[in-house]
Design an enzyme around this catalytic site. Structure first.
Site, PDB file in Angstrom:
ATOM      1  N   GLN A 168       0.989  -1.178   0.091  1.00  0.00           N
ATOM      2  CA  GLN A 168       0.011  -0.029  -0.125  1.00  0.00           C
ATOM      3  C   GLN A 168       0.985   1.406   0.203  1.00  0.00           C
ATOM      4  OE1 GLN A 168      -3.820   0.603   2.524  1.00  0.00           O
ATOM      5  NE2 GLN A 168      -2.199   2.062   3.522  1.00  0.00           N
ATOM      6  N   GLU A 210      -3.490   9.268  -1.681  1.00  0.00           N
ATOM      7  CA  GLU A 210      -2.658   9.996  -0.651  1.00  0.00           C
ATOM      8  C   GLU A 210      -1.555  10.897  -1.235  1.00  0.00           C
ATOM      9  OE1 GLU A 210      -1.626   8.292   3.026  1.00  0.00           O
ATOM     10  OE2 GLU A 210      -3.565   6.796   3.023  1.00  0.00           O
ATOM     11  N   ASP A 247       4.002   0.602   4.372  1.00  0.00           N
ATOM     12  CA  ASP A 247       2.968  -0.014   4.788  1.00  0.00           C
ATOM     13  C   ASP A 247       2.307  -1.007   4.183  1.00  0.00           C
ATOM     14  OD1 ASP A 247       0.496  -0.644   6.150  1.00  0.00           O
ATOM     15  OD2 ASP A 247      -0.515   1.420   5.887  1.00  0.00           O
ATOM     16  N   GLU A 290       4.814  -1.723   8.575  1.00  0.00           N
ATOM     17  CA  GLU A 290       3.628  -1.537   9.092  1.00  0.00           C
ATOM     18  C   GLU A 290       2.692  -2.639   8.711  1.00  0.00           C
ATOM     19  OE1 GLU A 290       1.816   2.272   8.982  1.00  0.00           O
ATOM     20  OE2 GLU A 290      -0.129   1.683   8.687  1.00  0.00           O
ATOM     21  N   ASP A 317      -1.099  -1.525  12.689  1.00  0.00           N
ATOM     22  CA  ASP A 317      -2.157  -0.583  12.393  1.00  0.00           C
ATOM     23  C   ASP A 317      -3.601  -1.265  12.830  1.00  0.00           C
ATOM     24  OD1 ASP A 317      -4.007   1.150  11.177  1.00  0.00           O
ATOM     25  OD2 ASP A 317      -3.067   1.190   9.248  1.00  0.00           O
ATOM     26  N   LYS A 342      -4.776   6.248  15.003  1.00  0.00           N
ATOM     27  CA  LYS A 342      -5.743   6.980  14.236  1.00  0.00           C
ATOM     28  C   LYS A 342      -7.093   7.230  15.076  1.00  0.00           C
ATOM     29  CE  LYS A 342      -4.430   4.469   9.836  1.00  0.00           C
ATOM     30  NZ  LYS A 342      -4.845   3.305   9.210  1.00  0.00           N
ATOM     31  N   ARG A 371      -5.547   9.277   7.720  1.00  0.00           N
ATOM     32  CA  ARG A 371      -6.481   8.213   6.859  1.00  0.00           C
ATOM     33  C   ARG A 371      -6.219   8.628   5.365  1.00  0.00           C
ATOM     34  NH1 ARG A 371      -9.106   4.196  10.408  1.00  0.00           N
ATOM     35  NH2 ARG A 371      -8.438   3.350   8.073  1.00  0.00           N
ATOM     36  N   SER A 372      -6.577   7.670   4.627  1.00  0.00           N
ATOM     37  CA  SER A 372      -6.488   7.911   3.211  1.00  0.00           C
ATOM     38  C   SER A 372      -7.749   8.877   2.500  1.00  0.00           C
ATOM     39  CB  SER A 372      -6.658   6.811   2.522  1.00  0.00           C
ATOM     40  OG  SER A 372      -7.828   5.988   2.814  1.00  0.00           O
ATOM     41  N   LYS A 393       2.490  10.413  10.507  1.00  0.00           N
ATOM     42  CA  LYS A 393       2.207   9.813   9.021  1.00  0.00           C
ATOM     43  C   LYS A 393       0.823  10.365   8.367  1.00  0.00           C
ATOM     44  CE  LYS A 393       0.734   5.615   6.853  1.00  0.00           C
ATOM     45  NZ  LYS A 393       0.114   4.436   7.293  1.00  0.00           N
TER      46      LYS A 393
HETATM   47  C1  2PG Z   1      -3.277   3.194   6.507  1.00  0.00           C
HETATM   48  C2  2PG Z   1      -3.815   4.261   6.292  1.00  0.00           C
HETATM   49  C3  2PG Z   1      -3.231   5.506   5.941  1.00  0.00           C
HETATM   50  P1  2PG Z   1      -6.519   4.061   5.503  1.00  0.00           P
HETATM   51  O1  2PG Z   1      -3.479   1.986   6.297  1.00  0.00           O
HETATM   52  O2  2PG Z   1      -2.272   3.329   7.389  1.00  0.00           O
HETATM   53  O3  2PG Z   1      -2.176   5.259   5.037  1.00  0.00           O
HETATM   54  O4  2PG Z   1      -5.007   3.872   4.943  1.00  0.00           O
HETATM   55  O5  2PG Z   1      -6.866   5.194   5.925  1.00  0.00           O
HETATM   56  O6  2PG Z   1      -6.880   3.481   4.065  1.00  0.00           O
HETATM   57  O7  2PG Z   1      -6.450   2.772   6.310  1.00  0.00           O
HETATM   58 MG    MG Z   2      -1.787   1.066   7.595  1.00  0.00          MG
END
Ligand code: 2PG
Ligand code: MG
Length: 433
Positions: A168, A210, A247, A290, A317, A342, A371-372, A393
């Site tokens: 990702q 992103e 990640d 990650e 995560d 998050k 977040r994305s 991040k």
């Molecule tokens: C992640 C986030 C940010 P998402 O996986 O760490 O890159 O992605 O918000 O889509 O979970």
């Molecule tokens: Mg992640």
């Protein structure tokens, strides 16, 4: 302080605004009885963990693709607001506890984590306005601040680029820099260099969710090779000035107990897949990884932490979902050595602060993350500085919903200078040489 002297919540207004993907989300504004106010907007993920708090979407046919958030807003208007009016705005823990009790579910599925979090964040902002200080200063009374070291995306894949590559995020951590501006200069140079390589090789499709480059690759490892080349072309020493941070968001390609590298048409069982990850860690200047495994593949997490945890940052995560109880299980079981933070995974400011505190207490590195699906809200920059988390991040070095957070760190730094408060760039613990 007597209750008469406390600033009280007078009202809450919530309405629909839109995030960086154009999807509906919630903005809440908390009004105080002294005329001041604070507001906040909630973000939204794409590669979400199974155990995250529930983001309440209406699912009403084709209306905004089922993604509207009007029920969550009604919950703020009809259930949350009447319960919070009259409460002291500075008592964040009491405010959050009240909302959690009103919801009454383990994953905030009744009122919606997006409803609760919008109000929770707006209360924190209102409390900072009430005290006439920036939010980060309200969160910490220390006299020395750490500017969190950034983790910045160069190439975006996975759920953020329609699966163009399986991994990702290909990111960098500029641990050789001694100031934030030096990190930004290195990032600028490496981002530009990576773009030029991809363009020259005809492998650049555009930018992902992103803002990192959306590539056309045949293998995931090509991302690592391009990053190393971009670092060199930009004049830096990979592994000395700057490291690679990945990640993998591996749950996205974990099917029936196996890991599917779709672009390579390879289906790997956990031990074969483990060897791939281990070989990358041994052969590239990777300093952080990650979600290398799915959240239910705890055995692989433990094995990696045991083998590499002394020299590489290993971040959970989807594994921890900013949940203190889950984090403590991971601390106990040695599942990782770091935790992504998050706000909307857990759904309130107080629980997020608790999770960061628990991480710091147990020597786990907290990495405050966007977040994305992001917005113009820069709350998390204050969260990262105010909690002394040490890492941040946010996505790539482009697009305003990302840059607003990088820029907010500069504004915070300016404030610290003017106030004669000491600060320094946080040190990265797993610098690989
Ligand atoms: C992640 C986030 C940010 P998402 O996986 O760490 O890159 O992605 O918000 O889509 O979970
Ligand atoms: Mg992640």
């Amino acid at each position: 302080m007597s209750t008469e002297l406390m600033t009280k919540i007078k009202g809450i207004k919530a309405f629909t605004v839109f995030d960086s993907r154009g999807y509906p989300t919630i903005e809440a504004r908390v009004l105080l009885d002294n005329g001041k106010s604070g507001s906040a907007i909630v973000p939204s993920g794409a590669s979400t963990g199974k155990l995250e708090a529930l983001e309440l979407r209406d699912g009403r046919g084709n209306y905004f693709g089922g993604k509207s958030v009007e029920n969550a807003i009604h919950n703020i208007d009809d259930i949350i607001t009447p319960a919070l009016v009259g409460m002291s705005v500075t008592d964040q823990a009491a405010i959050d506890t009240r909302m959690i009790a009103l919801d009454g579910t383990v994953n905030k599925s009744k009122l919606g984590a997006n409803a609760i979090l919008a109000v929770s964040m707006a209360c924190a902002q209102a409390a900072a306005r009430d005290q006439d200080v920036p939010l980060f200063r309200m969160l910490s009374q220390k006299n020395h601040f750490e500017i969190p070291i950034p983790e910045i995306q160069i190439i975006g894949g996975g759920a953020h680029s329609a699966g163009s590559i399986d991994v990702q995020d290909f990111m960098i951590i500029c641990y050789g820099a001694s100031t934030l501006m030096e990190v930004y200069e290195m990032t600028f140079n490496i981002y530009q260099a990576a773009g030029r390589i991809l363009q020259q090789q005809g492998r650049l499709v555009g930018v992902a969710d992103e803002g990192g480059f959306w590539p056309r690759f045949n293998t995931n490892e090509e991302g690592l090779q391009i990053l190393v080349q971009a670092m060199k072309n930009a004049g830096y020493k990979p592994g000395e000035d700057v490291g690679i941070s990945l990640d993998l968001a591996a749950a996205e390609y974990h099917r029936d107990g196996k890991y599917a590298f779709n672009i390579e048409e390879r289906l790997l069982d956990p031990s074969e897949y483990y060897e791939v990850i281990a070989s990358w860690l041994n052969n590239y200047p990777i300093c952080s990884v990650e979600d290398p495994f799915a959240e239910d593949d705890v055995e692989s997490w433990k094995k990696l932490t045991d083998e590499f945890g002394g020299k590489v940052q290993i971040i959970g995560d989807d594994l921890f979902v900013t949940n203190k109880e889950r984090l403590l299980r991971g601390v106990e079981g040695k599942w990782a050595n770091s935790v992504l933070i998050k706000l909307n995974q857990i759904g309130s400011v107080s629980e997020t602060l608790d999770c960061i505190d628990a991480a710091l207490e147990h020597n786990f590195q907290p990495v405050v993350s966007a977040r994305s699906g992001e917005t113009e809200d820069s709350f998390i920059a204050h969260l990262a500085v105010g909690t002394h988390a040490g890492q941040f991040k946010v996505g790539s070095w482009t697009r305003s919903e990302r840059m607003v957070k990088w820029n907010e760190l500069l504004r915070i730094q300016e404030y610290l200078k003017v106030q004669n408060l000491e600060y320094s760039l946080s040190k990265f613990r797993w610098k690989k040489v």
